[in-house]
Design an enzyme around this catalytic site. Structure first.
Site, PDB file in Angstrom:
ATOM      1  N   GLU A  81       0.822  -1.220   0.000  1.00  0.00           N
ATOM      2  CA  GLU A  81       0.000   0.000   0.000  1.00  0.00           C
ATOM      3  C   GLU A  81       0.851   1.263   0.000  1.00  0.00           C
ATOM      4  O   GLU A  81       0.468   2.285  -0.569  1.00  0.00           O
ATOM      5  CB  GLU A  81      -0.953   0.017   1.195  1.00  0.00           C
ATOM      6  CG  GLU A  81      -2.088  -1.000   1.118  1.00  0.00           C
ATOM      7  CD  GLU A  81      -1.701  -2.357   1.682  1.00  0.00           C
ATOM      8  OE1 GLU A  81      -0.508  -2.579   1.986  1.00  0.00           O
ATOM      9  OE2 GLU A  81      -2.611  -3.214   1.822  1.00  0.00           O
ATOM     10  N   LYS A 112     -17.894  -1.076   5.598  1.00  0.00           N
ATOM     11  CA  LYS A 112     -18.283  -2.103   4.635  1.00  0.00           C
ATOM     12  C   LYS A 112     -19.802  -2.246   4.495  1.00  0.00           C
ATOM     13  O   LYS A 112     -20.314  -2.454   3.397  1.00  0.00           O
ATOM     14  CB  LYS A 112     -17.666  -3.444   5.056  1.00  0.00           C
ATOM     15  CG  LYS A 112     -17.947  -4.565   4.073  1.00  0.00           C
ATOM     16  CD  LYS A 112     -17.052  -5.758   4.306  1.00  0.00           C
ATOM     17  CE  LYS A 112     -17.413  -6.872   3.318  1.00  0.00           C
ATOM     18  NZ  LYS A 112     -16.429  -7.961   3.334  1.00  0.00           N
ATOM     19  N   MET A 124      23.796   9.403   3.121  1.00  0.00           N
ATOM     20  CA  MET A 124      23.600  10.701   3.765  1.00  0.00           C
ATOM     21  C   MET A 124      23.879  10.616   5.266  1.00  0.00           C
ATOM     22  O   MET A 124      24.425  11.552   5.865  1.00  0.00           O
ATOM     23  CB  MET A 124      22.180  11.216   3.497  1.00  0.00           C
ATOM     24  CG  MET A 124      21.944  12.627   3.990  1.00  0.00           C
ATOM     25  SD  MET A 124      23.134  13.800   3.294  1.00  0.00           S
ATOM     26  CE  MET A 124      22.186  14.455   1.922  1.00  0.00           C
TER      27      MET A 124
END
Ligand SMILES: Cc1ncc(C[n+]2csc(CCOP(=O)(O)OP(=O)(O)O)c2C)c(N)n1
Ligand SMILES: [Mg+2]
Length: 620
Positions: free
Chosen positions: A70, A182, A526
């Site tokens: 997701e 739902k 970094m």
């Protein structure tokens, strides 16, 4: 899906909209998305959202793309939004599906990206009972959304969706979530489609008045050293053309934030490119002045801007460093569509709430009637001298020559070492500067900003405010879906790329030819840079390779990509780079180019966090 039957009037006689045919709640939602012009949704199913997926299978307008995580879907929707200017749409099931979207929602919030995130929710009767996969998504996301909805009545769906898109895309854009239980997805009703979405108390159409704009012109006429400092607002406000016309008419140099990159062509003589922690020395000097340090004493060398026109920008700390010292001697004019940004991080002498395109368009009209008399010749001379003194540059340093990388991989051949900056410079050359670039977060991100020159808005898509590793490749997928005619390339780090590597499957299965160049330094580069500067080089879990076999490049991204049926190549020596990059660019498929670079390079210029321009480290 729906057919207009009759116009319905509310009891008060106000027009409510067109009445549709009866359908399921899930179908009303999909039809509402279609009415908003949605053509793509990045959606990962689950128990609480499968009804919506069933409805999506019946849509002839919406392409449903299945990401493999997701978070990938959320970033892809953002990439779509950043590249197109339209709201990106993503969807997930309740609980873990929804929580996996949170990083993308927070990213969209920080960078003001229009995003509509839909989530399935457990049935209303189960809310608050701690049922399977129940998470209070409305509550969880409150601090990182522009607005949120929990659907509690099937008849509200058309209005909610219309409002959600309106809010996400107008004013200062941002993410809007819609949580959808739902049981309502499974109910049936006859939708009433509203034409507009007037929202009490929400008026995004802000326009500066002429008094304020004339004051700006007066300030310009009085100034000797003006600078335009512009941000992502100019891009999301579609004001680039107006900005260019204004900068040229007034002959004012322009620096952007990294969010504003592309708002003004970086190849333009008035461009100072981007400023801040890793911005150009000359942009930072132009804003805050040039200083020299003598035995810890700070001595002013040349003054910076006496007038800062801060347009669609928010004085982020990565730009300002120590904020009191940022443009200390300048008068500040700040225009923003979001009043809450004014006087938040830096007080402005002239704060103006306005849509930046409207403000610039009107300024251009005023300037056409009464042209600016000043030419700022001495100022332009000073800036030219600064550009000459400290251009962006790199070279093979002693650190590189003495590095583990040289011993393990290069057999001592210094002429064959590939520096990360070279890769991006070559990419700029081979793409003619026309590609859309996305990035992960880290050194490679900063170099992608520095060594490619951007000439149009929505060309550099990067997670700026949140700085979310893993953004680059899924964002490239979304951008490629939005702009299929463009070459879309993710310039990524090995750490960042690994965070959403599963999206190679999405790329292959969905035939999305987004390409990734991994600047593979086998480190969290970094963080290594900060370790080198501030922790005497002590490594705190920043090595990504296999400590028991440092000669091996780990993981093997080429083998990994091939397992997804995505073509891939690794490049270790400079002599092979150009041809390999050309093969990648010529491919009509997704592609991974794994370029091995030393980890010893530091991104320069560098103003350490919270410090001033006087402490800037840059290449001499
Ligand atoms: C999700 C997330 N976790 C941690 C960080 C902190 N962080 C910032 S840059 C960086 C290193 C990134 O490494 P890599 O992707 O290999 O890029 P490089 O700096 O080596 O070019 C880390 C860990 C972050 N920005 N995002
Ligand atoms: Mg790295």
């Amino acid at each position: 899906m729906s057919k207009t039957v009759i116009e319905k009037k509310s009891p008060a006689g106000r027009e409510r909209g067109a009445l549709g045919t009866p359908m399921l709640g899930s179908e009303i939602l999909v039809a509402a998305l279609e009415r908003e012009g949605v053509d793509t949704i990045f959606a990962y199913p689950g128990g609480a959202s499968m009804e919506l997926h069933q409805a999506l299978t019946r849509s002839r307008q919406i392409r449903t793309i299945l990401p493999r995580h997701e978070q990938g879907g959320g970033f892809a929707a953002e990439g779509y939004a950043r590249a197109s200017g339209k709201a990106g749409v993503c969807m997930a099931t309740s609980g873990p599906g929804a929580t996996n979207l949170v990083t993308a929602i927070a990213d969209a919030y920080m960078d003001s990206i229009p995003l509509v995130a839909l989530t399935g929710q457990v049935p209303q009767a189960m809310i608050g009972k701690g049922g399977f996969q129940e998470t209070d998504f409305f509550g969880l996301t409150l601090p990182v959304v522009k607005h949120s909805y929990l659907i509690t009545d099937i008849n509200e769906i058309p209005r909610i969706v219309k409002e959600a898109f309106y809010i996400a895309q107008t004013g200062r854009p941002g993410p809007v979530i819609i949580d959808f239980p739902k049981n309502i997805q499974q109910q049936k009703a006859q939708p009433v489609w509203p034409r507009t979405a007037p929202i009490r108390g929400y008026n995004p159409e802000k326009r500066a008045d002429d008094v304020a704009l004339n004051e700006i012109i007066g300030l310009i006429e009085k100034s000797e050293r003006p600078v335009l400092y512009v941000g992502g607002g100019v891009i999301s406000g579609n004001a680039s053309d107006e900005l260019r016309a204004f900068a040229e008419a007034a002959q004012i140099p322009v620096t952007t934030t990294i969010m504003g990159v592309g708002a003004f062509p970086e190849t333009h003589p008035l461009s100072l490119r981007w400023l801040g922690m890793h911005g150009t020395a000359y942009a930072n000097w132009a804003v805050s002045g040039e200083f020299r340090k003598d035995d810890e004493k700070v001595i002013a060398v040349a003054p910076g801007a006496d007038l800062l026109l801060a347009f669609g920008v928010r004085f982020d700390d990565r730009v300002t460093g120590k904020v009191e010292k940022f443009c200390e001697s300048g008068t500040i004019v700040h225009i923003d569509i979001d009043a809450s940004e004014l006087n938040k991080n830096k007080p402005a002498s002239l704060p103006i709430v306005s849509d930046i395109r409207l403000a610039l368009a009107r300024l251009n009209e005023l300037v056409r009637h009464r042209p600016i008399q000043k030419r700022f010749t001495a100022w332009h001379r000073q800036i030219a001298a600064w550009k000459e003194k400290a251009p962006l540059r790199y070279r093979v340093t002693d650190e590189v020559l003495k590095s583990q990388h040289m011993r393990d991989h290069m057999g001592g051949k210094a002429s064959e070492v590939i520096l990360p900056q070279m890769v991006i410079e070559l990419l700029y050359e081979l793409t003619g500067g026309d590609a859309i670039i996305t990035t992960g977060v880290g050194q490679h991100q900063m170099w992608a900003g520095q060594w490619y020159r951007y000439t149009y808005p929505r060309q550099l898509l990067t997670s700026a405010g949140l700085g979310a590793m893993g953004y680059g490749y899924p964002a490239a997928l979304g951008a490629k879906v939005a702009r299929p005619e463009k070459q879309v390339l993710d310039i990524d780090g090995d750490g960042s790329f690994l965070m959403n590597v599963q999206e190679l499957a999405t790329a292959h299965i969905e035939k999305i030819a987004a390409k990734a160049i991994i600047l593979n330094n086998q480190h969290l580069g970094m963080v290594v840079q900060w370790e080198d500067r501030f922790y005497k080089g002590n490594r705190g879990h920043t090595y990504l390779g296999d400590p028991e076999n440092m000669k091996q490049i780990y993981p093997d991204f080429v083998a990994l990509a091939k397992s997804f049926n995505v073509p891939a190549e690794r490049v270790m020596y400079k002599k092979d780079l150009r041809a390999a990059m050309q093969r990648m660019l010529d491919s009509d498929q997704p592609y991974v180019l794994d370029v091995i670079t030393p980890y010893t390079e530091h991104v320069l210029p560098f103003i350490p966090a919270g410090r001033t321009v006087a402490e800037m480290i840059y290449q001499h």
